[in-house]
Design a protein around this motif. Sequence first.
Motif, mmCIF file in Angstrom:
data_model
loop_
_atom_site.group_PDB
_atom_site.id
_atom_site.type_symbol
_atom_site.label_atom_id
_atom_site.label_comp_id
_atom_site.label_asym_id
_atom_site.label_seq_id
_atom_site.Cartn_x
_atom_site.Cartn_y
_atom_site.Cartn_z
ATOM 1 N N LEU A 86 5.675 -4.136 3.934
ATOM 2 C CA LEU A 86 5.547 -3.353 2.755
ATOM 3 C C LEU A 86 4.515 -2.388 2.803
ATOM 4 C CD1 LEU A 86 6.703 -2.915 -0.223
ATOM 5 C CD2 LEU A 86 5.158 -4.688 -0.801
ATOM 6 N N PHE A 87 3.526 -2.925 3.135
ATOM 7 C CA PHE A 87 2.056 -2.239 3.461
ATOM 8 C C PHE A 87 2.097 -0.995 4.432
ATOM 9 C CE2 PHE A 87 -0.093 -4.967 0.644
ATOM 10 C CZ PHE A 87 -1.260 -4.501 0.333
ATOM 11 N N ILE A 88 2.948 -1.358 5.587
ATOM 12 C CA ILE A 88 3.037 -0.356 6.557
ATOM 13 C C ILE A 88 4.019 0.800 6.101
ATOM 14 C CG2 ILE A 88 4.152 0.138 8.934
ATOM 15 C CD1 ILE A 88 2.992 -2.650 9.575
ATOM 16 N N LEU A 89 4.990 0.464 5.267
ATOM 17 C CA LEU A 89 5.977 1.560 4.784
ATOM 18 C C LEU A 89 5.225 2.175 3.602
ATOM 19 C CD1 LEU A 89 9.452 -0.459 4.132
ATOM 20 C CD2 LEU A 89 8.668 1.277 6.123
ATOM 21 N N GLY A 90 4.194 1.472 2.889
ATOM 22 C CA GLY A 90 3.731 2.105 1.605
ATOM 23 C C GLY A 90 2.602 2.971 2.237
ATOM 24 N N LEU A 91 1.530 2.236 2.972
ATOM 25 C CA LEU A 91 0.464 3.024 3.347
ATOM 26 C C LEU A 91 -0.191 3.298 4.700
ATOM 27 C CD1 LEU A 91 -1.905 0.674 1.246
ATOM 28 C CD2 LEU A 91 -1.072 2.945 0.595
ATOM 29 N N GLY A 92 1.065 3.022 5.644
ATOM 30 C CA GLY A 92 0.923 3.297 7.192
ATOM 31 C C GLY A 92 -0.124 2.430 7.700
ATOM 32 N N ARG A 93 -0.206 1.343 7.276
ATOM 33 C CA ARG A 93 -1.227 0.130 7.809
ATOM 34 C C ARG A 93 -1.014 -1.226 7.268
ATOM 35 N NH1 ARG A 93 -4.545 -1.591 4.039
ATOM 36 N NH2 ARG A 93 -5.288 -0.407 2.272
ATOM 37 N N PRO A 94 -1.278 -2.050 7.913
ATOM 38 C CA PRO A 94 -1.293 -3.551 7.505
ATOM 39 C C PRO A 94 -2.169 -3.711 6.268
ATOM 40 C CG PRO A 94 -1.536 -3.461 9.970
ATOM 41 C CD PRO A 94 -1.777 -2.251 9.384
ATOM 42 N N PRO A 95 -1.908 -4.891 5.536
ATOM 43 C CA PRO A 95 -3.088 -5.221 4.505
ATOM 44 C C PRO A 95 -4.331 -5.556 5.147
ATOM 45 C CG PRO A 95 -1.314 -6.934 4.726
ATOM 46 C CD PRO A 95 -0.793 -5.672 5.626
ATOM 47 N N GLU A 96 -5.234 -5.482 4.336
ATOM 48 C CA GLU A 96 -6.517 -5.962 5.005
ATOM 49 C C GLU A 96 -6.529 -7.429 5.278
ATOM 50 O OE1 GLU A 96 -9.811 -4.859 2.422
ATOM 51 O OE2 GLU A 96 -9.432 -2.668 2.313
ATOM 52 N N ALA A 97 -7.269 -7.653 6.181
ATOM 53 C CA ALA A 97 -7.518 -9.375 6.700
ATOM 54 C C ALA A 97 -8.004 -10.008 5.810
ATOM 55 C CB ALA A 97 -7.986 -9.208 8.131
ATOM 56 N N THR A 98 -7.354 -11.343 5.438
ATOM 57 C CA THR A 98 -8.216 -12.233 4.950
ATOM 58 C C THR A 98 -7.987 -13.563 5.514
ATOM 59 O OG1 THR A 98 -7.386 -11.428 2.513
ATOM 60 C CG2 THR A 98 -7.789 -13.585 2.789
ATOM 61 N N TYR A 99 -9.065 -13.966 6.067
ATOM 62 C CA TYR A 99 -9.244 -14.797 6.945
ATOM 63 C C TYR A 99 -8.863 -16.332 6.655
ATOM 64 C CZ TYR A 99 -10.871 -18.001 10.673
ATOM 65 O OH TYR A 99 -10.803 -19.014 11.886
ATOM 66 N N LYS A 100 -7.938 -17.078 6.976
ATOM 67 C CA LYS A 100 -7.606 -18.490 6.635
ATOM 68 C C LYS A 100 -6.927 -19.112 8.065
ATOM 69 C CE LYS A 100 -3.111 -16.649 5.102
ATOM 70 N NZ LYS A 100 -2.337 -16.719 3.744
ATOM 71 N N THR A 101 -7.200 -20.271 8.314
ATOM 72 C CA THR A 101 -6.990 -20.929 9.283
ATOM 73 C C THR A 101 -6.798 -22.395 8.984
ATOM 74 O OG1 THR A 101 -7.221 -21.385 11.638
ATOM 75 C CG2 THR A 101 -9.306 -21.299 10.325
ATOM 76 N N SER A 102 -6.151 -23.220 9.379
ATOM 77 C CA SER A 102 -5.925 -24.622 9.401
ATOM 78 C C SER A 102 -6.506 -25.236 10.461
ATOM 79 C CB SER A 102 -4.534 -25.294 9.286
ATOM 80 O OG SER A 102 -3.769 -24.837 10.561
ATOM 81 N N GLY A 103 -6.769 -24.481 11.587
ATOM 82 C CA GLY A 103 -7.097 -25.178 12.860
ATOM 83 C C GLY A 103 -6.171 -25.979 13.499
ATOM 84 N N GLU A 104 -4.932 -26.095 12.913
ATOM 85 C CA GLU A 104 -4.045 -26.879 13.745
ATOM 86 C C GLU A 104 -3.032 -26.113 14.671
ATOM 87 O OE1 GLU A 104 -3.875 -30.064 13.623
ATOM 88 O OE2 GLU A 104 -5.624 -30.190 12.082
#
Length: 281
Positions: A86-104
Amino acid sequence: MSMETDNPLGTFLRDRRSRMDPVAFGFGGGRRRTPGLRREEVAQRANISPTWYTWLEQGRGGAPSADVLNRLAAGLMLTEPEREHLFILGLGRPPEATYKTSGEVTPRLQRVLDAMPFSPAIIKTATWDVVAWNAAAAMVLTDYGKLPREQRNILRLMFTNPGMKAAQEDWRSVARYVVGSFRADAARAGAGAEIATLVEELSRLSPEFESLWRDNYVAGHADGLKRLHHPEHGLLELEFSALAVDGRPELGVIIYNPATPETAGRIQSLMMRRADPSPAD
């Protein structure tokens, strides 16, 4: 030109709302001319103007803001790949990264590493914590399984472990490259807050790290050559490649392949010894 080609954002929005069940979201069923939610119902769920939403579907009114796209993604219950699209279609770029990891790491990913018996391979997070490795990595790089979880960090090992430092043929150059790549990875993943404590700790423990971090050098980490001095088998020359994990943007795979026949033979010897540790008669 067709509407789908002329306005792909509108086509995507119409397709996604047509797949949603009105009754499941508290809207009356009844007779509807088309399946799915009406435009005003999507606008209500996304908390935006029905007129503005209609314009988006019709390709009018200019580009939407990131906030509007996030509201639409939530209102349409998009998956993370759909939200990125959706972001690529609407703004020509991915959404800003929000870091999250489970470490699994899934068993499937671990099996990918294990399928490379003579190529050391690891999986790391964007903060460079090693969360998976194969047997060759344990023999050639570091036996991460013998380390406490909090010590399985490439930066921490590079700057506080004397054995890791001694293994590098040109430690200063390697350390500069590692810090520059680490900085780029963390920024790309939106992990600035997550690395703050590690950066503070290493700056306190290692004047070399503090100097390199203050230098603000940024490097890529796609591929290259690594030269290690193994305590028993001497120089090991390894070509490395860094790969992304689809669907897990916070993880990356690094594979080290022998760069010379001599290195390949030495790694095979190490792995054979691991498989048969009994001393020769």
